[in-house]
Design an enzyme around this catalytic site. Structure first.
Site, PDB file in Angstrom:
ATOM      1  N   GLU A  99       9.046 -68.526  41.242  1.00  0.00           N
ATOM      2  CA  GLU A  99       8.566 -67.215  41.683  1.00  0.00           C
ATOM      3  C   GLU A  99       7.140 -67.355  42.198  1.00  0.00           C
ATOM      4  O   GLU A  99       6.252 -67.849  41.496  1.00  0.00           O
ATOM      5  CB  GLU A  99       8.613 -66.175  40.566  1.00  0.00           C
ATOM      6  CG  GLU A  99       8.180 -64.794  41.070  1.00  0.00           C
ATOM      7  CD  GLU A  99       8.262 -63.687  40.039  1.00  0.00           C
ATOM      8  OE1 GLU A  99       7.999 -62.526  40.413  1.00  0.00           O
ATOM      9  OE2 GLU A  99       8.585 -63.970  38.867  1.00  0.00           O
ATOM     10  N   ASP A 173       1.035 -59.264  48.088  1.00  0.00           N
ATOM     11  CA  ASP A 173      -0.111 -58.503  48.583  1.00  0.00           C
ATOM     12  C   ASP A 173       0.161 -58.100  50.025  1.00  0.00           C
ATOM     13  O   ASP A 173       0.387 -58.954  50.884  1.00  0.00           O
ATOM     14  CB  ASP A 173      -1.373 -59.377  48.512  1.00  0.00           C
ATOM     15  CG  ASP A 173      -2.645 -58.587  48.730  1.00  0.00           C
ATOM     16  OD1 ASP A 173      -2.618 -57.599  49.507  1.00  0.00           O
ATOM     17  OD2 ASP A 173      -3.680 -58.939  48.147  1.00  0.00           O
ATOM     18  N   ASP A 209       7.451 -52.841  48.939  1.00  0.00           N
ATOM     19  CA  ASP A 209       7.519 -51.384  49.057  1.00  0.00           C
ATOM     20  C   ASP A 209       6.658 -50.886  50.207  1.00  0.00           C
ATOM     21  O   ASP A 209       6.383 -49.689  50.311  1.00  0.00           O
ATOM     22  CB  ASP A 209       7.118 -50.709  47.742  1.00  0.00           C
ATOM     23  CG  ASP A 209       5.684 -51.015  47.336  1.00  0.00           C
ATOM     24  OD1 ASP A 209       5.069 -51.909  47.954  1.00  0.00           O
ATOM     25  OD2 ASP A 209       5.175 -50.371  46.394  1.00  0.00           O
ATOM     26  N   ASN A 271       6.055 -51.873  36.099  1.00  0.00           N
ATOM     27  CA  ASN A 271       5.170 -50.725  36.303  1.00  0.00           C
ATOM     28  C   ASN A 271       4.698 -50.665  37.752  1.00  0.00           C
ATOM     29  O   ASN A 271       4.546 -49.575  38.313  1.00  0.00           O
ATOM     30  CB  ASN A 271       3.978 -50.808  35.358  1.00  0.00           C
ATOM     31  CG  ASN A 271       4.346 -50.517  33.917  1.00  0.00           C
ATOM     32  OD1 ASN A 271       5.312 -49.790  33.647  1.00  0.00           O
ATOM     33  ND2 ASN A 271       3.594 -51.079  32.989  1.00  0.00           N
TER      34      ASN A 271
END
Length: 291
Positions: A99, A173, A209, A271
């Protein structure tokens, strides 16, 4: 520019055209010898007492000594990611999942706890993220996880072919300013290195997102002949890029259809992702299979 009715095949042609135009533009420019572009800013790594204790307790177990020097995020010159090294590190021949940018480790820790028959390597450059990941792994006494505080492109540049089963890059990022888009981690050079490291039919899973980053991923990945987009969902995206402060302009831009994936079931709801959903942002998932 195409309108909203543009089909996925046409949008793929557009991506290829955009990549070709960019390549020709680059070829027209004089060669410049500049510092490499990093996809992160090295912020202070100061740890609170709890995270410092976690570091002191678990670093010898989980943190791999791959760095070229203390404080460096480059890989040391005498190291390569090989099948032999994987076997020596994990004492088995299980598949390896890497990852890129694990943050505080929620996803990779959950996966490692659920799949003891898979080896996991967490790449994270920030001290607090590394410490949180070690703390979570230590509490569960995970034995199939290791951490490298290494710049991901440097690691993949030192990887042998067909050594990695999957690569994950979740919510990288976004570098929202237009002048910083070149810092985004998903780039052609990394795609080439990831492809070389992946086993046959290995996959690169990406999630974001940020709508503009989704377009960026399509531009980098969809025109490649060494990866297959396994998506099954058609989404509409603006065909032009926007930056920080002018994102609203995307609403009035021409749109095209692109193919993306359903949410990866192996990704826990962190979160960070929840905040994006609460803010009304759409999650874009990608699955690219090595050919």
């Amino acid at each position: 520019m195409q309108d909203h009715e543009e089909q996925p095949a046409q949008s793929t042609q557009r991506v290829q055209s955009l990549r070709s135009d960019a390549q020709h533009a680059d070829e027209a420019q004089p060669i410049r010898h500049e510092h490499k572009v990093l996809s992160f800013v090295r912020r202070s790594g100061r740890l609170d007492a709890r995270l410092q204790r976690a570091w002191d307790t678990y670093a010898d177990t989980y943190l791999l000594p791959l760095n070229a020097a203390e404080g460096s995020l480059d890989v040391r010159q005498d190291w390569r990611l090989t099948s032999e090294w994987i076997h020596d590190t994990w004492a088995n021949d299980h598949p390896l999942i890497i990852e890129i940018g694990t943050g505080q480790g929620e996803n990779i820790i959950a996966a490692a706890a659920q799949h003891a028959d898979i080896n996991y390597l967490a790449l994270e450059v920030y001290d607090p993220g590394v410490a949180h990941t070690m703390l979570r792994a230590g509490k569960q006494q995970l034995r199939n996880l290791r951490i490298a505080q290494i710049n991901a492109p440097e690691l993949f540049a030192n990887a042998d072919a067909a050594t990695v089963s999957e690569v994950w890059t979740f919510f990288p990022d976004p570098w929202p300013k237009m002048k910083h888009h070149k810092r985004r981690i998903v780039q052609p050079a990394l795609a080439e290195a990831v492809h070389r490291a992946l086993v046959a039919d290995g996959v690169w899973r990406i999630a974001t997102d940020i709508e503009d980053y989704a377009l960026h991923v399509h531009e980098v990945m969809d025109g490649r002949d060494d990866f297959e987009n396994l998506g099954e969902i058609t989404v509409s995206l603006p065909t032009g890029h926007v930056g920080k402060g002018n994102a609203d302009l995307a609403l009035d831009m021409p749109h095209a259809d692109f193919v993306e994936s359903s949410r990866f079931e192996g990704r826990v709801l962190t979160n960070f992702e929840k905040k994006g959903l609460d803010a009304g942002r759409v999650i874009h998932d990608f699955t690219y299979r090595s050919r």
